[in-house]
Design an enzyme around this catalytic site. Structure first.
Site, PDB file in Angstrom:
ATOM      1  N   ASN A  92     -41.010 -34.143  53.875  1.00 35.88           N
ATOM      2  CA  ASN A  92     -42.206 -34.377  53.065  1.00 35.88           C
ATOM      3  C   ASN A  92     -41.919 -34.949  51.683  1.00 35.88           C
ATOM      4  O   ASN A  92     -42.825 -35.095  50.864  1.00 35.88           O
ATOM      5  CB  ASN A  92     -43.019 -33.078  52.937  1.00 35.88           C
ATOM      6  CG  ASN A  92     -43.222 -32.399  54.273  1.00 35.88           C
ATOM      7  OD1 ASN A  92     -42.760 -31.287  54.478  1.00 35.88           O
ATOM      8  ND2 ASN A  92     -43.851 -33.117  55.213  1.00 35.88           N
TER       9      ASN A  92
ATOM     10  N   VAL B 189     -43.650 -37.427  46.717  1.00 29.88           N
ATOM     11  CA  VAL B 189     -43.917 -36.114  47.289  1.00 29.88           C
ATOM     12  C   VAL B 189     -45.201 -36.158  48.105  1.00 29.88           C
ATOM     13  O   VAL B 189     -46.219 -36.656  47.638  1.00 29.88           O
ATOM     14  CB  VAL B 189     -44.058 -35.065  46.168  1.00 29.88           C
ATOM     15  CG1 VAL B 189     -44.394 -33.696  46.747  1.00 29.88           C
ATOM     16  CG2 VAL B 189     -42.787 -34.989  45.335  1.00 29.88           C
ATOM     17  N   CYS B 190     -45.143 -35.669  49.329  1.00 27.51           N
ATOM     18  CA  CYS B 190     -46.339 -35.614  50.165  1.00 27.51           C
ATOM     19  C   CYS B 190     -46.859 -34.172  50.217  1.00 27.51           C
ATOM     20  O   CYS B 190     -46.334 -33.336  50.932  1.00 27.51           O
ATOM     21  CB  CYS B 190     -46.027 -36.111  51.568  1.00 27.51           C
ATOM     22  SG  CYS B 190     -47.451 -36.055  52.650  1.00 27.51           S
ATOM     23  N   LEU B 191     -47.854 -33.918  49.393  1.00 29.24           N
ATOM     24  CA  LEU B 191     -48.468 -32.590  49.357  1.00 29.24           C
ATOM     25  C   LEU B 191     -49.974 -32.849  49.267  1.00 29.24           C
ATOM     26  O   LEU B 191     -50.427 -33.540  48.356  1.00 29.24           O
ATOM     27  CB  LEU B 191     -47.961 -31.832  48.117  1.00 29.24           C
ATOM     28  CG  LEU B 191     -48.431 -30.408  47.892  1.00 29.24           C
ATOM     29  CD1 LEU B 191     -47.916 -29.486  48.994  1.00 29.24           C
ATOM     30  CD2 LEU B 191     -47.961 -29.893  46.541  1.00 29.24           C
TER      31      LEU B 191
END
Ligand SMILES: [Zn+2]
Ligand SMILES: [Zn+2]
Ligand SMILES: [Zn+2]
Lengths: 108, 179
Positions: B101, B108-110
């Site tokens: 992620n 950042v993949c959030l």
């Protein structure tokens, strides 16, 4: 944490006196709901007071407060109109329940 | 922290009388949120301000105590822009790591940090800096997600061989994420 302890205690009490503890638990739940309703979740100021933006921008203008009204959605969540009108420009949903935002009423 | 917030209050009062503040809402929210964030910080995290008079730019350091990245020190540069809290903070991971992620370039993949969300999981002004910190912290544990990866290669590797994935994570930690 506190909730878990309360539940444990309630379980213990339920064995001896069920009715009494249930009543007490309800009262606690009601209180937290009221607090949530009165505060604008966007700027975290009480909805009956001027929003954070109006407070910051009209420090010297005592009339600024009159323009800062409260808006209620169909979902019954309330916010400052100032705060909500900024948010719906980018996402037309209630920030609290994610329902499509439509105004039920406005005022103080 | 009490002294920090006192100093900030003093600073804000001074600014009110001299220069007009360019981002009054963000700065007012930051005074409250910075304090809340430091009080509720996960034990494996710490916050470092570049300039302690500017609460809008800081580094979050996460040192996971469990999981694949245990033993590493990971830095996230967080920039709370002037439009906060209508938009999420900008987050970049400045430690190179092997993670499904987080890209090797630090993206950042959030879901919380997505400005325009289609699924209602993205940013919302009811979120606070504290939610961002806990979200980033959880990327190393609960929110770790191999199904919708940003680093596709890392996720594929995990699917084929958890051992290979683990080794590559450890190699990256040894090379880039030592304190
Ligand atoms: Zn508000
Ligand atoms: Zn207002
Ligand atoms: Zn709602």
């Amino acid at each position: 944490m506190a909730d878990e302890n309360d539940n444990e205690r309630m379980d213990d009490n339920q064995k001896s006196d069920k009715m009494f503890t249930l009543k007490k638990w309800n009262a606690v739940a009601m209180w937290s709901w009221d607090v949530e309703c009165d505060t604008c979740a966007i700027c975290r100021v009480q909805v009956m007071d001027a929003c954070l933006r109006c407070q910051a921008e009209s420090k010297k203008d005592s009339y600024g407060k009159q323009d800062c009204v409260v808006v209620w959605g169909e979902c019954n969540h309330s916010f400052h109109y100032c705060c909500m009108s900024l948010w719906v420009k980018q996402n037309n949903r209630c920030p609290l329940c994610q329902q499509e935002w439509s105004i039920q009423r406005m005022g103080k | 922290m009490i002294t920090l917030s006192q100093r900030l209050k003093r600073k804000n009062q001074n600014e009110d009388t001299s220069t007009p503040n360019r981002a009054p809402i963000r700065d007012r929210l930051l005074v409250k949120e910075a304090q809340e964030m430091s009080q509720l910080l996960p034990v494996s995290c710490s916050i470092h301000y570049t300039n302690e008079n500017d609460l809008s730019k800081f580094t979050l350091i996460v040192q996971p105590t469990e999981g694949y990245w245990e033993g590493g020190t990971f830095r996230f540069d967080i920039n709370v822009t002037e439009e906060y809290n209508m938009v999420p903070p900008i987050v970049k991971c400045s430690t190179k790591l092997w993670h499904p992620n987080i890209s090797e370039n630090g993206e950042v993949c959030l879901s919380l940090l997505r400005r325009h969300s289609v699924d209602g999981m993205g940013w919302s002004p009811i979120r606070r800096l504290n939610d961002v910190v806990w979200g980033l912290h959880a990327l190393f544990t609960d929110l770790l997600n191999f199904e919708d990866p940003l680093n596709v290669e890392a996720a594929d590797q995990f699917r084929h061989s958890k051992e290979d994935f683990k080794l590559k994570v450890m190699e990256y930690v040894a090379n880039y994420a030592r304190e």
